[in-house]
Design a protein around this motif. Sequence first.
Motif, mmCIF file in Angstrom:
data_model
loop_
_atom_site.group_PDB
_atom_site.id
_atom_site.type_symbol
_atom_site.label_atom_id
_atom_site.label_comp_id
_atom_site.label_asym_id
_atom_site.label_seq_id
_atom_site.Cartn_x
_atom_site.Cartn_y
_atom_site.Cartn_z
ATOM 1 N N SER A 105 13.509 -51.527 14.293
ATOM 2 C CA SER A 105 12.600 -50.390 14.424
ATOM 3 C C SER A 105 12.761 -49.438 13.245
ATOM 4 N N HIS A 106 14.033 -49.203 12.844
ATOM 5 C CA HIS A 106 14.302 -48.338 11.690
ATOM 6 C C HIS A 106 13.710 -48.934 10.417
ATOM 7 N N ALA A 107 13.924 -50.248 10.205
ATOM 8 C CA ALA A 107 13.420 -50.904 9.001
ATOM 9 C C ALA A 107 11.895 -50.884 8.965
ATOM 10 N N GLN A 108 11.257 -51.116 10.120
ATOM 11 C CA GLN A 108 9.796 -51.111 10.170
ATOM 12 C C GLN A 108 9.244 -49.712 9.936
ATOM 13 N N ARG A 109 9.886 -48.723 10.549
ATOM 14 C CA ARG A 109 9.405 -47.353 10.424
ATOM 15 C C ARG A 109 9.510 -46.848 8.983
ATOM 16 N N HIS A 110 10.593 -47.253 8.309
ATOM 17 C CA HIS A 110 10.814 -46.774 6.937
ATOM 18 C C HIS A 110 10.456 -47.818 5.888
ATOM 19 N N LEU A 111 9.894 -48.960 6.356
ATOM 20 C CA LEU A 111 9.453 -50.018 5.441
ATOM 21 C C LEU A 111 10.567 -50.440 4.485
ATOM 22 N N ARG A 112 11.652 -50.894 5.096
ATOM 23 C CA ARG A 112 12.801 -51.365 4.328
ATOM 24 C C ARG A 112 13.137 -52.794 4.748
ATOM 25 N N PHE A 113 13.762 -53.533 3.840
ATOM 26 C CA PHE A 113 14.256 -54.858 4.178
ATOM 27 C C PHE A 113 15.468 -54.711 5.098
ATOM 28 N N LEU A 128 14.885 -59.911 6.894
ATOM 29 C CA LEU A 128 13.650 -59.610 7.590
ATOM 30 C C LEU A 128 12.864 -58.557 6.827
ATOM 31 N N CYS A 129 11.534 -58.662 6.924
ATOM 32 C CA CYS A 129 10.650 -57.739 6.216
ATOM 33 C C CYS A 129 9.417 -57.488 7.085
ATOM 34 N N PHE A 130 8.914 -56.258 7.085
ATOM 35 C CA PHE A 130 7.676 -55.948 7.818
ATOM 36 C C PHE A 130 6.500 -56.512 7.031
ATOM 37 N N LYS A 131 5.872 -57.531 7.633
ATOM 38 C CA LYS A 131 4.832 -58.268 6.920
ATOM 39 C C LYS A 131 3.765 -58.705 7.907
ATOM 40 N N GLU A 132 2.521 -58.449 7.582
ATOM 41 C CA GLU A 132 1.390 -58.840 8.431
ATOM 42 C C GLU A 132 1.531 -58.266 9.843
ATOM 43 N N GLY A 133 1.968 -57.016 9.885
ATOM 44 C CA GLY A 133 1.999 -56.304 11.152
ATOM 45 C C GLY A 133 3.225 -56.512 12.015
ATOM 46 N N GLN A 134 4.221 -57.279 11.552
ATOM 47 C CA GLN A 134 5.434 -57.479 12.342
ATOM 48 C C GLN A 134 6.616 -57.834 11.437
#
Length: 330
Positions: free
Chosen positions: A41-49, A113-119
């Motif tokens: 959740s933290h990585a997705q929210r801040h767009l981090r690997f 993991l990376c936020f990509k294509e919505g997940q």
Amino acid sequence: WYQRRVREAGREVEMYIDEFTRRYGSTHPRFYHGTLKEAMSHAQRHLRFLLVYLHSEKKETSVRFARNVICSPLFKSVVEDNLLFWSCDISTGEGSRVAESLTNARAPFIGLLCFKEGQMRMIYKNQGSATVDAVISRLTTAILENEPHLQRQRNRNRVSESSTSQLLMQEQNAAFNESLLRDQEREKQRKAEEEAVRLAQEEADRKLEEKENKLKAREELRKELRGKLEEPTKEHTISLLFRLPNGSRVARAFLPEVRVKELYEFAFTCEDAPNFFTLITNFPKRILPAYDAPDALLSCRDIGLENSTTLFLQEDDSESESSSVSEAEV
């Protein structure tokens, strides 16, 4: 129930981080403190690997991987400059659930993991042994290939470049400061515990030295008193029998005018006499005045001690100096 499970999982991760640092030292990437779900959740929210490492202390390959890769200074530098880092042991409930969610991953397992294509998507993984150079090379390639996806998402989310940069920096600094504060608190607690142990040891050493000095002083007093206390040769003496705690007996003649205090001093010089004791008689049973009591200056005649009286040395449980030869005499 769900909140309780999240708290338990968080505690498992904290215990794992402490144990990992204890076993392998502090040269490793800074761990994310929380569950994997919270880290994602933290990585997705801040767009981090987000880099995930699954460990097993029971597997030698995993132990070697931890030492040679995770604890490599180069690996630490690369990860902390670019990624969030989350880790757990698969023997824990949280680690086991994560391994199962990753198609029964086996330790040592490392995945990016990376936020990509919505997940959040897995863009690189390695299971089993690998060199630190190989892992870093593949991580770097995956980061370079997928950074544009994150950048496009950042651009879409950006209300204004300056405000977003400032907010991101504040949150990163807050996360870093929070982690740094935890590390400082742990260090403070460790030093406090070490200081407490040191002070306790110093106090124990001081008491031991004090006790040894007391015993040494009393032995010197015994020698001094033995040289002073001579048995009278005059007539009209009374014979007293001293019975020691170990059952041995010592007979001695005294003048009726001898003081109770001198009876204590003689008893103190007897072989195997305890350091602290009280003189008592059995028939009739009574306790003689303590060594430093005013009545200890009374004579045998004054207190009615007769010929052939047996005096028992009753050892004291506590080191009460009022019932034996005073240390002031040393």
